[in-house]
Design a protein around this motif. Structure first.
Motif, PDB file in Angstrom:
ATOM      1  N   GLY A   5      18.652  30.421  60.349  1.00 15.86           N
ATOM      2  CA  GLY A   5      18.107  30.165  61.681  1.00 15.86           C
ATOM      3  C   GLY A   5      17.494  31.381  62.335  1.00 15.86           C
ATOM      4  N   ASN A   6      17.817  32.574  61.823  1.00  8.51           N
ATOM      5  CA  ASN A   6      17.188  33.773  62.353  1.00  8.51           C
ATOM      6  C   ASN A   6      15.707  33.834  62.000  1.00  8.51           C
ATOM      7  OD1 ASN A   6      19.466  34.872  63.555  1.00  8.51           O
ATOM      8  ND2 ASN A   6      20.165  35.782  61.640  1.00  8.51           N
ATOM      9  N   TYR A   7      15.361  33.184  60.896  1.00  5.93           N
ATOM     10  CA  TYR A   7      13.983  33.306  60.401  1.00  5.93           C
ATOM     11  C   TYR A   7      13.162  32.035  60.514  1.00  5.93           C
ATOM     12  CZ  TYR A   7      15.585  37.678  58.430  1.00  5.93           C
ATOM     13  OH  TYR A   7      16.086  38.937  58.286  1.00  5.93           O
ATOM     14  N   ILE A   8      13.804  30.903  60.295  1.00  2.00           N
ATOM     15  CA  ILE A   8      13.020  29.650  60.282  1.00  2.00           C
ATOM     16  C   ILE A   8      13.743  28.559  61.081  1.00  2.00           C
ATOM     17  CG2 ILE A   8      11.961  30.098  58.041  1.00  2.00           C
ATOM     18  CD1 ILE A   8      13.996  28.040  56.867  1.00  2.00           C
ATOM     19  N   ASP A   9      12.981  27.523  61.384  1.00  2.00           N
ATOM     20  CA  ASP A   9      13.608  26.303  61.892  1.00  2.00           C
ATOM     21  C   ASP A   9      14.177  25.619  60.657  1.00  2.00           C
ATOM     22  OD1 ASP A   9      12.788  26.666  64.535  1.00  2.00           O
ATOM     23  OD2 ASP A   9      10.779  25.977  64.012  1.00  2.00           O
TER      24      ASP A   9
ATOM     25  N   SER B 109      16.222  28.119  69.323  1.00  2.00           N
ATOM     26  CA  SER B 109      16.006  26.939  68.488  1.00  2.00           C
ATOM     27  C   SER B 109      16.511  25.648  69.120  1.00  2.00           C
ATOM     28  CB  SER B 109      16.724  27.105  67.149  1.00  2.00           C
ATOM     29  OG  SER B 109      16.230  28.229  66.502  1.00  2.00           O
TER      30      SER B 109
ATOM     31  N   PHE C 245      11.093  30.682  51.980  1.00  2.00           N
ATOM     32  CA  PHE C 245      10.083  30.920  50.948  1.00  2.00           C
ATOM     33  C   PHE C 245      10.410  30.064  49.725  1.00  2.00           C
ATOM     34  CE2 PHE C 245       7.716  33.145  47.678  1.00  2.00           C
ATOM     35  CZ  PHE C 245       6.522  33.401  48.329  1.00  2.00           C
TER      36      PHE C 245
ATOM     37  N   SER D 255      20.491  29.322  67.089  1.00  2.00           N
ATOM     38  CA  SER D 255      19.933  30.526  67.704  1.00  2.00           C
ATOM     39  C   SER D 255      19.506  30.166  69.114  1.00  2.00           C
ATOM     40  CB  SER D 255      18.752  31.075  66.898  1.00  2.00           C
ATOM     41  OG  SER D 255      17.605  30.308  67.145  1.00  2.00           O
TER      42      SER D 255
ATOM     43  N   LYS E  24      14.732  32.482  53.971  1.00  2.00           N
ATOM     44  CA  LYS E  24      13.593  32.646  54.886  1.00  2.00           C
ATOM     45  C   LYS E  24      12.581  31.515  54.716  1.00  2.00           C
ATOM     46  CE  LYS E  24      14.114  37.628  55.259  1.00  2.00           C
ATOM     47  NZ  LYS E  24      15.049  38.047  54.205  1.00  2.00           N
TER      48      LYS E  24
END
Lengths: 270, 184
Positions: free
Chosen positions: B159-163, B130, B32, B127, B30
């Motif tokens: 890719g579901n959460y971030i670029d 994106s 982080f 995604s 994600k």
């Protein structure tokens, strides 16, 4: 006549060697006769030692040769004011480290005579070479009896440092708008409705400015609109990530007031 | 915080007026951050410039900086993503490594579409929303290749959460902060 030629060739020999020494380190050098403790940045030489027979019984004799300038890793924090000398059969290699984390000296004597090139490694660990001594007499060499080994790397090697995660979390993340063509008219209508609720106006008074994807609930903090249509935000220290959302920005048509709103992916069937 | 414990390493090496330096950010899927390591700048000497010639930059970036960064990592990464194609030449690596770059293509293609550019390079539309990314492998890979599937799955999952190229920007910004601090 023979003496003259010998003298001439010896002189030439030294000149050539000097040239290579200078070329090697890319800086200046000067003769040993000028060397004194002051010029060696406080380092004192002791004349008790004969450099031709340097005895370092506590040290492992290594035949490692310097191929490239060296960085001394500072893994032994309690370095003493010591001169570490290793005696090779063919090549004399000396490493001097002074108790000062900001500074260390590296001496690379050559086979011919006793030539010393000193490398100064500064606190930034850049390899800045400053040849302090080109030639030194035996009497001027001092070896401390309080010797300690230090780790050395023959190859160029940088120090690595940790950057605190708390600081990484403060670095803003930039997000850029995505094309609205990726959404159907129905989806855009739902977005406009969401913005209108937020701006407390009618849906037809609202226009969508930009759409930003991947804004999970509970991941980003301090979301700010930038002048160039991008959005900056930071990560929560202890995120509690929930459903994915889109960030929408829009303007009220009658007063151009900018509004932002979130819409969950599930609300528009993504 | 991570469900899958996926760890991705993002590496940037760069040349600045202070010298060559590099940094690695290890993040979960994600984005982080879990770990960040960087090297102090290395300023090659005149001698090294002469000795290494044209290969100096590659030597410093790959054999010195990347090698050191990976050597000090406390997290074991599942995939390394690098910005500089030169870093793909690193051959001591036990972890898989790819070069990743954002494309300028933004035509709203369908999700998870993959387009082969070269034998070692693909474009991933990971995604629907994106911008596609260009992924270069160390060697030629087919779409049936195990590594290709691994990278594809990771990219899709992240890719579901971030670029997925965004953490590289963060590494770049961190380097700029470090350089600015050194200049103070």
């Amino acid at each position: 006549m023979f003496k003259f030629f010998m003298k001439f060739f010896l002189s030439l020999y030294h000149e050539i060697l000097s040239f290579f020494v200078e070329f090697d380190v890319g800086v200046y050098a000067f003769k040993a006769s000028k060397v004194n403790a002051k010029e060696l940045n406080g380092f004192k030489f002791d004349n008790n030692v004969n450099t031709n027979k340097i005895e370092t019984p506590k040290f492992t004799i290594s035949t490692t040769k310097i191929k490239s300038p060296m960085i001394i890793t500072n893994k032994t924090p309690s370095l003493v004011d010591a001169l570490v000398i290793r005696n090779f059969t063919e090549e004399l290699f000396k490493l001097i480290k002074i108790r000062n984390s900001q500074m260390s000296f590296l001496c690379i004597p050559r086979k011919y005579d006793v030539y010393l090139n000193t490398a100064l490694i500064t606190s930034s660990e850049s390899l800045i070479f400053e040849a302090k001594v080109q030639k030194i007499s035996k009497k001027e060499i001092h070896i401390s009896h309080n010797l300690k080994t230090i780790e050395e790397l023959i190859e160029l090697s940088p120090y690595t440092k940790k950057f605190p995660i708390t600081k990484v979390l403060q670095i803003p993340i930039t997000k850029y708008p995505i094309k609205r063509e990726k959404f159907s008219e129905e989806q855009l209508e739902l977005m406009r409705t969401k913005l209108a609720i937020q701006a407390k106006c009618k849906k037809y008074s609202m226009s969508i400015e930009n759409i930003y994807d991947k804004f999970p609930v509970g991941l980003y903090d301090e979301i700010k609109l930038e002048k160039d249509t991008s959005v900056s935000c930071t990560l929560y220290k202890h995120p509690d990530i929930g459903e994915l959302q889109l960030l929408l920005t829009g303007k009220r048509k009658y007063d151009t007031h900018t509004t932002k709103a979130f819409i969950k992916y599930s609300e528009i069937g993504l | 915080m991570s469900d899958t414990n996926l760890k991705i390493g993002y590496v940037i090496t760069t040349s600045t007026k202070l010298g060559y330096l590099g940094a690695i950010l290890v993040s979960d899927e994600k984005g982080f951050p879990l770990e960040f390591q960087y090297t102090d700048p290395i300023l090659p000497t005149k001698l090294q410039k002469v000795l290494y010639g044209n290969s100096l930059e590659k030597y410093l970036k790959v054999d010195v900086i990347l090698d050191n960064l990976l050597g000090v990592l406390s997290n074991k990464v599942d995939l390394l993503m690098v910005k500089d194609e030169q870093l793909l030449e690193y051959n001591k690596l036990k972890t898989d490594m790819v070069r990743i770059a954002q494309t300028s293509i933004n035509d709203g293609k369908n999700s998870a579409e993959i387009e082969k550019i070269k034998d070692d390079e693909y474009i991933f539309q990971y995604s629907k929303t994106s911008v596609p990314v260009r992924i270069t492998f160390k060697q030629n890979v087919s779409e049936q290749n195990e590594l290709f599937e691994k990278v594809s799955n990771i990219v899709k999952q992240m890719g579901n959460y971030i670029d997925i190229t965004e953490p590289l920007e963060r590494v770049q910004k961190s380097i700029e902060i470090i350089i600015a601090k050194d200049n103070e």
